[in-house]
Design a protein around this motif. Sequence first.
Motif, short mmCIF file in Angstrom:
data_model
loop_
_atom_site.label_atom_id
_atom_site.label_comp_id
_atom_site.label_asym_id
_atom_site.label_seq_id
_atom_site.Cartn_x
_atom_site.Cartn_y
_atom_site.Cartn_z
N ALA A 1 0.83 -1.21 0.00
CA ALA A 1 0.00 0.00 0.00
C ALA A 1 0.86 1.26 0.00
CB ALA A 1 -0.94 -0.01 1.21
N GLU A 2 1.94 1.24 0.79
CA GLU A 2 2.82 2.40 0.84
C GLU A 2 3.56 2.60 -0.48
OE1 GLU A 2 3.34 4.84 2.96
OE2 GLU A 2 1.77 4.10 4.32
N LEU A 3 3.95 1.51 -1.10
CA LEU A 3 4.64 1.62 -2.39
C LEU A 3 3.70 2.19 -3.45
CD1 LEU A 3 7.22 1.10 -4.01
CD2 LEU A 3 6.35 -1.20 -4.51
N LEU A 4 2.46 1.74 -3.45
CA LEU A 4 1.47 2.27 -4.39
C LEU A 4 1.25 3.75 -4.17
CD1 LEU A 4 -0.65 1.85 -6.59
CD2 LEU A 4 -2.28 1.20 -4.80
N ALA A 5 1.16 4.16 -2.90
CA ALA A 5 0.96 5.58 -2.58
C ALA A 5 2.14 6.41 -3.05
CB ALA A 5 0.75 5.75 -1.08
N LEU A 6 3.35 5.87 -2.88
CA LEU A 6 4.55 6.59 -3.32
C LEU A 6 4.56 6.74 -4.84
CD1 LEU A 6 7.38 7.81 -2.80
CD2 LEU A 6 8.29 5.48 -2.96
N LYS A 7 4.21 5.67 -5.54
CA LYS A 7 4.19 5.73 -7.01
C LYS A 7 3.18 6.75 -7.51
CE LYS A 7 5.83 1.03 -7.97
NZ LYS A 7 5.49 -0.30 -8.54
N GLU A 8 2.01 6.78 -6.87
CA GLU A 8 0.98 7.74 -7.26
C GLU A 8 1.42 9.17 -6.99
OE1 GLU A 8 -2.47 6.51 -5.14
OE2 GLU A 8 -2.99 4.94 -6.59
N GLN A 9 2.10 9.37 -5.85
CA GLN A 9 2.60 10.69 -5.50
C GLN A 9 3.63 11.18 -6.50
OE1 GLN A 9 4.90 10.81 -1.90
NE2 GLN A 9 4.64 13.01 -1.63
N ARG A 10 4.57 10.31 -6.85
CA ARG A 10 5.63 10.69 -7.78
C ARG A 10 5.08 10.87 -9.19
NH1 ARG A 10 10.76 10.44 -6.86
NH2 ARG A 10 11.28 9.39 -8.81
N SER A 11 4.06 10.11 -9.54
CA SER A 11 3.43 10.26 -10.85
C SER A 11 2.74 11.62 -10.97
CB SER A 11 2.42 9.14 -11.07
OG SER A 11 1.73 9.32 -12.30
N THR A 12 2.12 12.05 -9.87
CA THR A 12 1.45 13.35 -9.86
C THR A 12 2.45 14.49 -9.99
OG1 THR A 12 -0.30 12.47 -8.44
CG2 THR A 12 -0.06 14.87 -8.52
N ILE A 13 3.59 14.34 -9.30
CA ILE A 13 4.63 15.38 -9.36
C ILE A 13 5.19 15.52 -10.77
CG2 ILE A 13 6.94 16.00 -8.55
CD1 ILE A 13 6.21 14.75 -5.87
N LYS A 14 5.37 14.36 -11.45
CA LYS A 14 5.93 14.38 -12.79
C LYS A 14 4.94 15.04 -13.77
CE LYS A 14 8.77 10.25 -12.16
NZ LYS A 14 8.96 8.82 -12.54
#
Length: 318
Positions: free
Chosen positions: A305-318
């Motif tokens: 769950a934390e890895l998914l949240a991190l990926k979504e966060q970094r995708s939004t930043i990009k």
Amino acid sequence: MTEKIYILHENDEWTNPLCEALDELEQPYELWHLHEGQFNLMKEPPQGIFYNRMSASSHTRGHRYAPEYTAAILTWLEAHNRKIFNGSRALSLEVSKVAQYLALEAFGIQTPKTIAASGQQHLVEAASQSGLSSFITKHNRAGKGLGVQLFHSVNELEAFVNSSQFEPSIDGITLIQQYIKSPNTSILRYEFVNGKFLYTVKVDTSEGFELCPADSCQIGDQFCPTTSQPKAKFEIVDEGQADLIAKYEAFLKANHIHMAGIECIMDENGGWYTYDVNTNTNYNPQAEAIHGQFGMKEIAKTLQAELLALKEQRSTIK
């Protein structure tokens, strides 16, 4: 670089169940075995989720400086704001019973009366000054029940510490601790994942103090549940005190501990004493199979769950 889960550890056998759980979830992960190694302070750590499983008993497997090296790695990761489960504060409590007891007492959690001593003569003096008729010795940096011996007099202790059988704690600090006699020769171990209570394990202590719930442990003890003819030593039970669980959860949150097993024992008068916080918690597969709850699978889901949240966060930043 693709984000992944990083597992910091020093014992492959204890880590295998987590790897199996992550494989089932098809999550990317990488093992960092921190017996020794190197890292560049001038570079950033990789992006990902980090889970620290360093053990206080690493020196018994030939990994003397693994906790110290892990502490340096965690400092580096924290300086770069990486998401860490069981970070540097958790490690500092893992390797020091003194730190554990003081932190527990700060939350109104009763611990056994304890005196810390360095040096054999000071250990004997500590026992003399304790006023305890029966007491145990315990290594400050321990795990697996290291250094636990029961004594009924100071003379018994003095003879022991001056014999070839005495082995000091790896950090030089040995504890004199109040002996708590359980009326049913058992202890309770509360398991927590992501800071929340998971289940309670009752552990039979009638045959000794070395308690290793792992599927593959290395204490080589006759009562270890992983021997060829295991005894029903570990049992998941519907026991536990709601007020104590609430205090444990508050303690874990304040000390940034996410995964832990906390052990306590009841005395003959019904009083409860907490004596160990294990931030490198393992689980007994036989007990879990019977009860239908699996600690490592819950940890794997938390990391997922934390890895998914991190990926979504970094995708939004990009």
